[in-house]
Design an enzyme around this catalytic site. Structure first.
Site, PDB file in Angstrom:
ATOM      1  N   PHE A 149     101.104  45.345  30.474  1.00 56.87           N
ATOM      2  CA  PHE A 149     101.222  46.558  29.573  1.00 56.87           C
ATOM      3  C   PHE A 149      99.795  47.201  30.010  1.00 56.87           C
ATOM      4  O   PHE A 149      99.115  47.237  30.350  1.00 56.87           O
ATOM      5  CB  PHE A 149     101.048  46.576  27.848  1.00 56.87           C
ATOM      6  CG  PHE A 149     101.293  47.175  26.796  1.00 56.87           C
ATOM      7  CD1 PHE A 149     102.000  47.667  26.475  1.00 56.87           C
ATOM      8  CD2 PHE A 149      99.455  47.629  26.364  1.00 56.87           C
ATOM      9  CE1 PHE A 149     102.336  49.218  25.237  1.00 56.87           C
ATOM     10  CE2 PHE A 149      99.364  48.825  25.632  1.00 56.87           C
ATOM     11  CZ  PHE A 149     101.140  49.381  24.877  1.00 56.87           C
TER      12      PHE A 149
ATOM     13  N   ASP B 207      99.390  37.061  28.072  1.00 50.55           N
ATOM     14  CA  ASP B 207      99.629  37.782  26.672  1.00 50.55           C
ATOM     15  C   ASP B 207     100.507  37.772  25.892  1.00 50.55           C
ATOM     16  O   ASP B 207     102.229  37.307  26.782  1.00 50.55           O
ATOM     17  CB  ASP B 207      99.053  39.433  27.122  1.00 50.55           C
ATOM     18  CG  ASP B 207      99.155  39.997  26.358  1.00 50.55           C
ATOM     19  OD1 ASP B 207      99.974  39.927  25.448  1.00 50.55           O
ATOM     20  OD2 ASP B 207      98.740  41.118  25.784  1.00 50.55           O
TER      21      ASP B 207
ATOM     22  N   TYR C   8     101.756  41.697  15.061  1.00 45.06           N
ATOM     23  CA  TYR C   8     102.489  43.323  13.902  1.00 45.06           C
ATOM     24  C   TYR C   8     103.878  43.539  14.628  1.00 45.06           C
ATOM     25  O   TYR C   8     104.197  44.658  14.335  1.00 45.06           O
ATOM     26  CB  TYR C   8     101.809  44.630  13.908  1.00 45.06           C
ATOM     27  CG  TYR C   8     101.015  44.884  15.817  1.00 45.06           C
ATOM     28  CD1 TYR C   8     101.893  45.836  16.406  1.00 45.06           C
ATOM     29  CD2 TYR C   8      99.082  44.778  15.791  1.00 45.06           C
ATOM     30  CE1 TYR C   8     101.429  46.041  17.467  1.00 45.06           C
ATOM     31  CE2 TYR C   8      99.293  45.176  16.898  1.00 45.06           C
ATOM     32  CZ  TYR C   8      99.697  45.591  17.784  1.00 45.06           C
ATOM     33  OH  TYR C   8      99.332  45.949  18.907  1.00 45.06           O
ATOM     34  N   LYS C   9     103.996  43.198  15.956  1.00 44.41           N
ATOM     35  CA  LYS C   9     105.628  43.160  16.579  1.00 44.41           C
ATOM     36  C   LYS C   9     105.846  41.632  15.839  1.00 44.41           C
ATOM     37  O   LYS C   9     105.937  42.349  15.028  1.00 44.41           O
ATOM     38  CB  LYS C   9     105.273  42.587  18.050  1.00 44.41           C
ATOM     39  CG  LYS C   9     104.291  44.063  18.664  1.00 44.41           C
ATOM     40  CD  LYS C   9     104.155  43.923  20.650  1.00 44.41           C
ATOM     41  CE  LYS C   9     103.345  45.679  20.858  1.00 44.41           C
ATOM     42  NZ  LYS C   9     103.019  45.492  21.731  1.00 44.41           N
TER      43      LYS C   9
ATOM     44  N   ARG D 285     114.689  50.855  24.529  1.00 47.21           N
ATOM     45  CA  ARG D 285     114.072  49.384  24.204  1.00 47.21           C
ATOM     46  C   ARG D 285     114.682  49.611  22.798  1.00 47.21           C
ATOM     47  O   ARG D 285     114.444  49.955  22.027  1.00 47.21           O
ATOM     48  CB  ARG D 285     112.635  49.935  24.570  1.00 47.21           C
ATOM     49  CG  ARG D 285     112.567  47.967  24.847  1.00 47.21           C
ATOM     50  CD  ARG D 285     111.049  48.549  25.042  1.00 47.21           C
ATOM     51  NE  ARG D 285     110.057  48.704  23.822  1.00 47.21           N
ATOM     52  CZ  ARG D 285     108.797  48.802  23.857  1.00 47.21           C
ATOM     53  NH1 ARG D 285     108.244  47.616  23.898  1.00 47.21           N
ATOM     54  NH2 ARG D 285     108.093  49.266  22.881  1.00 47.21           N
TER      55      ARG D 285
HETATM   56  C1  PLP Z   1     101.458  45.977  21.566  1.00 47.41           C
HETATM   57  C2  PLP Z   1     100.882  45.395  22.974  1.00 47.41           C
HETATM   58  C3  PLP Z   1      99.654  45.527  23.095  1.00 47.41           C
HETATM   59  C4  PLP Z   1      98.732  46.871  22.446  1.00 47.41           C
HETATM   60  O1  PLP Z   1      97.188  46.418  21.422  1.00 47.41           O
HETATM   61  P1  PLP Z   1      96.094  46.331  21.139  1.00 47.41           P
HETATM   62  O2  PLP Z   1      95.101  46.444  21.291  1.00 47.41           O
HETATM   63  O3  PLP Z   1      97.322  45.492  19.999  1.00 47.41           O
HETATM   64  O4  PLP Z   1      96.647  48.589  20.809  1.00 47.41           O
HETATM   65  C5  PLP Z   1      98.793  45.123  24.093  1.00 47.41           C
HETATM   66  N1  PLP Z   1      99.464  44.330  25.289  1.00 47.41           N
HETATM   67  C6  PLP Z   1     100.944  44.276  25.801  1.00 47.41           C
HETATM   68  C7  PLP Z   1     100.884  42.968  27.046  1.00 47.41           C
HETATM   69  C8  PLP Z   1     101.162  44.393  24.215  1.00 47.41           C
HETATM   70  O5  PLP Z   1     102.660  44.420  24.171  1.00 47.41           O
END
Ligand code: PLP
Length: 397
Positions: free
Chosen positions: A113, A184, A209-210, A356
Site C-alpha cells: 500500500f 502490516d 476500521y477495516k 475489489r
Molecule cells: C488501509 C491501509 C493503510 C491505511 O493507513 P492509515 O494511516 O490508516 O490511513 C495503510 N497500509 C495498508 C497496507 C492499508 O491497507
C-alpha cells in the site's frame, strides 16, 4: 461452530444494500450506538478529567489493545493502540532499523500500500544516511532477502489482489540473515487467522476500521515481540511512552514495556466504538471464519467467471494464497464499480483497473454474493457502465 447468522444480526447495514467493502471500512455494529452514548453521558460529561482514572482511559491503549492482540495471536501486554497505521509504519520501521544499524536496505514489494512506502521514504530522508528502499514484485521478495537487508516490511495480504505472503517462511529467512520483519496486517486482522507468536514475528501493525469494524478513523495497533521490549527504541518519543509521564521530567526515558510504543493522548471516543465492535469477536472462531470466507470467495469467483463476460480474476486462484477479498480486472473498472454502487452493491475500485470485493463472513452470506454477481452480469450485458453518470470520480474512490 460460529453462528454467522447471529453475527450478521449484530450489524446495522442499510436495507437493500449488499456491502462488499468491509475490507476498506467495516459496517457499523449495532452496539456502537449505545457504547458511544454511554461514553458521552457516563464518562466524558459526568467524569470529565477524572475519567482518565475512574474510567481507565489511560490504560485503554493496552486493555483494548490486548483484545485486538488476541485476534492475531499476540499474548497480553504485547499490543497497543493509537494513532494511524501510517504512523505505526514509521514507528515500527524506525525501530527495526535501529536494531540493525550496520545495514542500509529496507525490502518491501511493489504491491504494498503506497502509504507504507511513502512513510519509509520520509523516514529515509529524515535519517539521510544512505538508506535504500527496494520494491520487487511480491513473488520475488523471498529471493531478495539477504545480508544487506536491515528490515523487511510487507503487507501480508496485498490490498489490491489479495495475494497473501507466507509469513512464517519470510520471517524464517529474514531471521536467518539477521534482518528484522515488520508486518502490516491491515488486510489480515479480522480477515484470516494470524498467529504472530507461532510465526515468531518481530513487529506487526494494522488498522481497526477495516475487517475489525471500529469505524472511520478507529485507532491503529502495533505488536512488538516481548523479546524486543527492552531494546526497542521509540523514534516517536511522546509522553505516553515515557517511563513516568506524570513526573514531567525534562528529558526522555522510555517505558519498560509495550507502553514505549504509545505516543500521545489517544481518541477515547474512538475506543468506545472499537470496544463495542470487538465484542462481536467473542462469538467467532477464526478457523470457522476462514472456512466460511473461502466458501464465499470460491462461490463468487465461480459465478463471476461463469456469468460475467470481460472481467479477469486478479486474485490468486488458490484460496490459501489469498486473504478475504477478491479482485477482478476490467478495463472500465471504475465506471463499472460506479454502476454497481448505483445498484447498491458496494465494492471499490483500485487504480488502474481493479474492482475489489471484500468478503467478510461476519455479515456477508451467499445471498450477498449471488446478488452482486447478478448485478455485475446485468451491468456488463447491458453495458450500463457506459452511461455518463458513472464517469465522475469523487475525491475518494
Ligand atoms: C488501509 C491501509 C493503510 C491505511 O493507513 P492509515 O494511516 O490508516 O490511513 C495503510 N497500509 C495498508 C497496507 C492499508 O491497507
Amino acid at each position: 461452530m460460529t453462528d454467522f447468522t447471529k453475527t450478521r444480526e449484530m450489524f446495522d447495514i442499510p436495507a437493500g444494500m449488499t456491502y462488499l467493502n468491509g475490507n476498506s471500512l467495516g459496517p457499523m455494529p449495532r452496539a456502537c450506538e449505545a457504547s458511544v452514548v454511554s461514553f458521552l453521558n457516563d464518562e466524558w460529561k459526568t467524569e470529565l478529567i477524572k475519567g482518565w482514572n475512574t474510567k481507565n482511559w489511560f490504560t485503554q491503549t493496552n486493555t483494548i489493545g490486548d483484545r485486538v492482540g488476541k485476534l492475531i495471536g499476540a499474548p497480553t501486554g504485547t499490543t497497543v493502540l493509537g494513532d494511524t497505521l501510517s504512523i505505526k509504519v514509521f514507528q515500527a520501521v524506525a525501530a527495526g532499523l535501529a536494531m540493525v544499524p550496520d545495514r542500509r536496505v529496507i525490502l518491501s514489494d511493489n504491491g504494498n500500500f503506497p502509504t507504507d512506502l511513502y512513510m519509509v521514504e520520509g523516514l529515509m530522508k529524515l535519517k539521510n544516511d544512505g538508506y535504500d528502499l527496494r520494491t520487487p514484485d511480491p513473488l520475488d521478495v523471498m529471493d531478495q532477502i539477504n545480508e544487506d537487508v536491515a528490515v523487511v516490511m510487507l503487507t501480508e495480504v496485498d490490498y489490491r489482489t489479495g495475494y497473501k505472503h507466507d509469513m512464517t517462511a519470510v520471517i524464517a529467512k529474514a531471521h536467518s540473515v539477521g534482518a528484522v520483519v515488520v508486518w502490516d496486517l491491515a488486510h489480515s486482522a479480522g480477515a484470516i487467522p494470524v498467529d504472530v507468536m507461532a510465526a515468531n514475528a518481530d513487529f506487526a501493525i494494522g488498522c481497526t476500521y477495516k475487517f475489525l469494524n471500529g469505524g472511520p478513523g478507529s485507532p491503529a495497533f502495533i505488536y512488538v515481540a516481548e523479546r524486543l521490549h527492552s531494546s526497542v527504541e521509540p523514534a516517536l518519543s511522546g509522553w505516553f511512552s515515557h517511563a513516568a509521564p506524570f513526573a514531567f521530567d525534562l528529558s526522555y526515558r522510555p517505558a519498560k514495556n509495550i507502553e514505549r510504543l504509545r505516543i500521545g493522548t489517544p481518541s477515547i471516543a474512538a475506543f468506545s466504538l472499537l470496544s463495542a465492535a470487538l465484542d462481536i469477536w467473542d462469538h467467532v472462531d477464526m478457523n470457522d471464519l476462514r472456512t466460511r470466507s473461502i466458501e464465499l470467495c470460491e462461490l463468487f469467483i465461480r459465478e463471476v467467471e461463469k456469468r460475467c463476460k470481460g472481467v479477469t480474476l486478479a486474485s490468486p486462484r488458490d484460496p490459501y494464497q489469498r486473504g478475504s477479498h477478491v479482485s477482478f480486472e476490467f478495463e472500465h473498472g471504475f465506471a463499472c464499480m460506479q454502476a454497481l454502487i448505483a445498484e447498491k452493491v458496494i465494492g471499490d475500485f483500485r487504480a488502474p483497473n481493479i474492482m475489489r470485493f471484500g468478503i467478510a463472513p461476519l455479515f456477508n452470506d451467499e445471498k450477498d454474493i449471488l446478488r452482486a454477481v447478478e448485478k455485475l452480469e446485468d451491468i456488463l450485458n447491458n453495458e450500463t457502465w457506459k452511461e455518463d453518470r458513472f464517469r465522475h470520480r469523487g475525491l475518494v474512490t
